[in-house]
Write a protein that holds these residues in place. Structure first.
Motif, PDB file in Angstrom:
ATOM      1  N   UNK A 174     -24.971  -6.520 115.865  1.00  0.00           N
ATOM      2  CA  UNK A 174     -24.568  -7.912 115.702  1.00  0.00           C
ATOM      3  C   UNK A 174     -24.453  -8.218 114.205  1.00  0.00           C
ATOM      4  N   UNK A 175     -24.030  -9.424 113.902  1.00  0.00           N
ATOM      5  CA  UNK A 175     -23.952  -9.830 112.500  1.00  0.00           C
ATOM      6  C   UNK A 175     -25.309  -9.721 111.815  1.00  0.00           C
ATOM      7  N   UNK A 176     -26.370  -9.973 112.552  1.00  0.00           N
ATOM      8  CA  UNK A 176     -27.714  -9.874 111.977  1.00  0.00           C
ATOM      9  C   UNK A 176     -28.082  -8.446 111.573  1.00  0.00           C
ATOM     10  N   UNK A 177     -27.367  -7.467 112.106  1.00  0.00           N
ATOM     11  CA  UNK A 177     -27.660  -6.059 111.831  1.00  0.00           C
ATOM     12  C   UNK A 177     -26.847  -5.482 110.677  1.00  0.00           C
ATOM     13  N   UNK A 227     -17.498  -6.071 109.101  1.00  0.00           N
ATOM     14  CA  UNK A 227     -17.110  -7.377 109.643  1.00  0.00           C
ATOM     15  C   UNK A 227     -15.758  -7.293 110.342  1.00  0.00           C
ATOM     16  N   UNK A 228     -14.821  -6.604 109.717  1.00  0.00           N
ATOM     17  CA  UNK A 228     -13.497  -6.449 110.328  1.00  0.00           C
ATOM     18  C   UNK A 228     -13.586  -5.630 111.611  1.00  0.00           C
ATOM     19  N   UNK A 229     -14.388  -4.569 111.601  1.00  0.00           N
ATOM     20  CA  UNK A 229     -14.514  -3.700 112.775  1.00  0.00           C
ATOM     21  C   UNK A 229     -15.118  -4.428 113.970  1.00  0.00           C
ATOM     22  N   UNK A 230     -16.054  -5.336 113.712  1.00  0.00           N
ATOM     23  CA  UNK A 230     -16.681  -6.063 114.816  1.00  0.00           C
ATOM     24  C   UNK A 230     -15.666  -6.896 115.601  1.00  0.00           C
ATOM     25  N   UNK A 231     -14.533  -7.188 114.988  1.00  0.00           N
ATOM     26  CA  UNK A 231     -13.496  -7.999 115.641  1.00  0.00           C
ATOM     27  C   UNK A 231     -12.426  -7.150 116.315  1.00  0.00           C
ATOM     28  N   UNK A 232     -12.474  -5.844 116.156  1.00  0.00           N
ATOM     29  CA  UNK A 232     -11.449  -4.955 116.694  1.00  0.00           C
ATOM     30  C   UNK A 232     -11.884  -4.386 118.038  1.00  0.00           C
ATOM     31  N   UNK A 233     -11.018  -4.453 119.056  1.00  0.00           N
ATOM     32  CA  UNK A 233     -11.417  -3.952 120.380  1.00  0.00           C
ATOM     33  C   UNK A 233     -11.599  -2.436 120.444  1.00  0.00           C
TER      34      UNK A 233
END
Length: 146
Positions: free
Chosen positions: A8-11, A45-51
């Motif tokens: 998650x963002x916290x990680x 951050x960008x990768x977290x948004x990629x399926x």
């Protein structure tokens, strides 16, 4: 007990720290300078948004102890053949040899398999030489992966 979950963002700080540490333990430390932590955070951050991209963390004893990042991509000469490519797999030293890396990789492979990946590539560039492991989808092929 070790649990694996999506990062998650916290990680992000832990994951970035592990990417930096991984750089220092592999052949990359001799090939180029240290990675830019700001670039790492931006990419994560960008990768977290990629399926087609995922990052998992392992937790044990109330703290994060490992990370695995992977993406589904297509073979350069066979764009119809998707596969899972690992871009980071690291376990903190005191939890190595306990199966944490295997559990992270198996989680990544299961995710890739659910999305149609025909296998996975996990590179382990070390100072002694680079080893790449190709894992097919069969369950028996997961045995022995660390």
């Amino acid at each position: 007990m070790v649990t694996v979950r999506l990062a998650t963002l916290d990680d992000l700080n832990f994951v970035a720290d592990q990417v930096v540490a991984l750089h220092g333990e592999t052949v990359w430390k001799d090939l180029c300078g240290p990675p830019d932590r700001g670039v790492i955070i931006g990419r994560l951050l960008a990768d977290l948004c990629q399926p087609q991209h995922r990052c998992w963390v392992a937790e044990a004893d109330g703290r994060l102890v490992g990370v695995c990042g992977a993406q589904i991509t297509a073979h350069r000469f066979r764009p119809d053949v998707p596969y899972l490519q690992e871009w980071a797999l690291r376990v903190v030293p005191e939890y190595r040899g306990c199966g944490v890396g295997r559990q992270l990789w198996q989680t990544a492979m299961a995710w890739g398999k659910q999305r149609g990946a025909v296998g996975g590539v996990r590179g382990k560039p070390t100072v002694s030489g680079e080893r790449t492991i190709w894992t097919r989808k069969q369950e028996s092929d997961y045995a022995g992966m660390a």
